[in-house]
Design a protein around this motif. Structure first.
Motif, PDB file in Angstrom:
ATOM      1  N   UNK A 196       0.855  -1.191   0.000  1.00  7.19           N
ATOM      2  CA  UNK A 196       0.000   0.000   0.000  1.00  7.19           C
ATOM      3  C   UNK A 196       0.884   1.231   0.000  1.00  7.19           C
ATOM      4  N   UNK A 197       0.445   2.255  -0.707  1.00 10.72           N
ATOM      5  CA  UNK A 197       1.147   3.531  -0.740  1.00 10.72           C
ATOM      6  C   UNK A 197       0.374   4.551   0.088  1.00 10.72           C
ATOM      7  N   UNK A 198       1.058   5.476   0.750  1.00  9.33           N
ATOM      8  CA  UNK A 198       0.360   6.488   1.532  1.00  9.33           C
ATOM      9  C   UNK A 198      -0.354   7.491   0.638  1.00  9.33           C
ATOM     10  N   UNK A 199      -1.564   7.845   1.007  1.00  9.63           N
ATOM     11  CA  UNK A 199      -2.369   8.814   0.249  1.00  9.63           C
ATOM     12  C   UNK A 199      -2.879   9.872   1.219  1.00  9.63           C
ATOM     13  N   UNK A 200      -2.770  11.138   0.834  1.00  6.80           N
ATOM     14  CA  UNK A 200      -3.305  12.227   1.641  1.00  6.80           C
ATOM     15  C   UNK A 200      -4.690  12.589   1.105  1.00  6.80           C
ATOM     16  N   UNK A 201      -5.744  12.465   1.915  1.00  7.61           N
ATOM     17  CA  UNK A 201      -7.078  12.823   1.434  1.00  7.61           C
ATOM     18  C   UNK A 201      -7.217  14.337   1.275  1.00  7.61           C
ATOM     19  N   UNK A 202      -8.195  14.752   0.479  1.00 10.11           N
ATOM     20  CA  UNK A 202      -8.424  16.169   0.269  1.00 10.11           C
ATOM     21  C   UNK A 202      -7.526  16.729  -0.812  1.00 10.11           C
TER      22      UNK A 202
ATOM     23  N   UNK B  63     -16.727   1.838   8.539  1.00  9.02           N
ATOM     24  CA  UNK B  63     -16.516   0.518   7.935  1.00  9.02           C
ATOM     25  C   UNK B  63     -16.288   0.557   6.431  1.00  9.02           C
ATOM     26  N   UNK B  64     -16.873   1.548   5.731  1.00  8.69           N
ATOM     27  CA  UNK B  64     -16.693   1.617   4.276  1.00  8.69           C
ATOM     28  C   UNK B  64     -15.462   2.396   3.869  1.00  8.69           C
ATOM     29  N   UNK B  65     -14.713   2.943   4.823  1.00  2.53           N
ATOM     30  CA  UNK B  65     -13.503   3.704   4.510  1.00  2.53           C
ATOM     31  C   UNK B  65     -13.690   5.199   4.531  1.00  2.53           C
ATOM     32  N   UNK B  66     -14.926   5.690   4.718  1.00  2.23           N
ATOM     33  CA  UNK B  66     -15.139   7.122   4.902  1.00  2.23           C
ATOM     34  C   UNK B  66     -14.378   7.580   6.137  1.00  2.23           C
ATOM     35  N   UNK B  67     -13.704   8.735   6.026  1.00  6.42           N
ATOM     36  CA  UNK B  67     -12.911   9.245   7.141  1.00  6.42           C
ATOM     37  C   UNK B  67     -13.382  10.640   7.516  1.00  6.42           C
TER      38      UNK B  67
ATOM     39  N   UNK C 160     -15.402   8.126   0.372  1.00  9.55           N
ATOM     40  CA  UNK C 160     -14.669   7.140  -0.427  1.00  9.55           C
ATOM     41  C   UNK C 160     -14.660   7.502  -1.907  1.00  9.55           C
ATOM     42  N   UNK C 161     -15.544   8.422  -2.320  1.00 10.26           N
ATOM     43  CA  UNK C 161     -15.557   8.893  -3.705  1.00 10.26           C
ATOM     44  C   UNK C 161     -14.554  10.016  -3.939  1.00 10.26           C
ATOM     45  N   UNK C 162     -13.810  10.404  -2.885  1.00 12.13           N
ATOM     46  CA  UNK C 162     -12.801  11.437  -3.038  1.00 12.13           C
ATOM     47  C   UNK C 162     -13.292  12.839  -2.767  1.00 12.13           C
ATOM     48  N   UNK C 163     -14.508  12.972  -2.262  1.00  9.89           N
ATOM     49  CA  UNK C 163     -15.064  14.297  -1.990  1.00  9.89           C
ATOM     50  C   UNK C 163     -14.698  14.738  -0.574  1.00  9.89           C
TER      51      UNK C 163
END
Length: 379
Positions: free
Chosen positions: A33-39, A54-58, A71-74
């Motif tokens: 796995x590679x690190x990803x910064x959200x936003x 549980x679905x990965x929403x943070x 999880x859709x990147x929004x």
């Protein structure tokens, strides 16, 4: 800017390793796995994760404002002063906003608020366990449909309940105390608010309750020794590994999963303890060790048995995310130029949510970091 208290982590010791069974080797290759910064703020803006669903929403904070990362990147912005503490699979988030307990949908819309409280945790159906106040004013209850059912020990109106977790049946696990006494008793509360004291094998100065799963299993500890309550009767101690003197579970709701597995540590002494998993009803099993990152700070186990931790080489200059799946250990790197890490939790599919940090200063007892929210999707 974020800070965390400098604590002594769990050191993997050769003595402890020799006395414990190892997890069987997995049949697949170790995950990557590679690190990803959200936003979309890039790597320069501070941000931090406070919860993962549980679905990965943070959820967490980005810059000066709270946010939910879908999880859709929004990136969904919440009002200033909001903090999300928990996210459900049904798309609800709970926490506080402006001094009020708040339930949101993960699209940012508000479902309900209640002044003077905060959400501790949520069921999938939207019932929240809430708490308010401190010491003599402390109170807690089950909040659903606009009404609050107080958590009470029958016959003891002087006792206050401090909730730790709620399962999807509306059962709450926590600690009860008489305000000002600082003597704590573990309790399990029904969905009608009635709470029963859970027995301890002996009086303890340090009593903790971490989690309750949907089967009603409660995880806690007494003076650092792990305990499991499956009924109102005496608890079952977590068994130490062979040659060890104690079994210490991880604190927090994600130390126990739905099938009853527990993560923690066991060893003949603090500097020789080893990270382990207790499969439901089984003996402790040592987690495979890293040859380079010998200190493991366990954080979470999901319902599939994935486990996440932060691993250090002992210097805090080269931390990694450690991830175990199917008996295989993987090590994930942090974002570029970051050397410290945090792990907040795991999704059902194994997404690891946490942060990548850069140390910028310290004072006695605290180290200060610049932090960027980070997640890792194992594959």
């Amino acid at each position: 800017m974020s800070h965390r208290r400098v604590t002594r982590a769990a050191l993997v010791g050769a003595t402890a390793i020799a006395t414990m069974a190892a997890l069987p080797a997995g049949t697949a290759a170790a995950a990557t796995a590679s690190p990803v910064a959200p936003g979309a703020a890039g790597l320069t803006q501070n941000s931090a994760v406070t919860a993962i669903g549980p679905d990965g929403t943070m959820a967490g904070a980005e810059g000066s404002g709270p946010a939910i990362w879908t999880t859709a990147g929004r990136t969904v912005r919440l009002s200033a002063g909001s903090e999300v503490r928990t996210i459900t699979a049904s798309g609800l988030a709970g926490g506080s906003s402006g001094g009020a307990a708040t339930i949101w949908r993960t699209d940012g819309s508000t479902v309900a608020t209640r002044a003077g409280a905060h959400v501790v945790d949520l069921t999938e159906g939207g019932t929240a366990v809430i708490a308010a106040g401190q010491d003599a004013t402390y109170d807690s209850g089950l909040w659903s449909g606009g009404a609050v059912t107080p958590l009470r020990v029958p016959g003891r109106p002087d006792v206050r309940v401090h909730p730790a977790d709620i399962n999807n049946n509306g059962e709450v696990a926590g600690l009860a105390t008489v305000p000002g006494s600082w003597q704590w008793t573990p309790v399990r509360c029904r969905a009608d608010g009635g709470c029963a004291q859970l027995p301890l094998p002996s009086p303890g100065a340090d009593v903790r309750v971490s989690a309750v799963n949907d089967s009603g299993r409660v995880l806690g500890s007494n003076d650092g020794k792990g305990l499991l309550w499956d009924s109102a009767g005496p608890p079952t101690p977590l068994p130490p590994a062979a040659g060890s003197t104690y079994a210490r579970p991880v604190d927090g709701r994600q130390a126990l999963n739905a099938r009853g597995d527990v993560i923690g540590y066991s060893g003949p002494g603090y500097d020789l303890e080893h990270p382990v998993v207790w499969p439901a009803g089984g003996a402790p099993v040592a987690l495979p060790r890293s040859t380079t990152h010998i200190i493991s700070e366990l954080r979470a186990i999901n319902d599939n048995g994935d486990i996440a931790a932060i691993g250090s080489d002992g210097s805090s200059r080269a931390e990694r995310v450690l991830f175990w799946r199917g008996g295989q250990l993987s090590q994930f790197s942090l974002l570029p130029l970051r050397t410290g890490g945090t792990v907040v939790g795991l999704s059902a599919a194994g997404r690891v949510a946490g942060g990548s940090q850069l140390k910028i200063g310290s004072i006695p007892g605290f180290t200060y970091y610049s932090e960027r929210a980070t997640y890792w999707d194992p594959r």
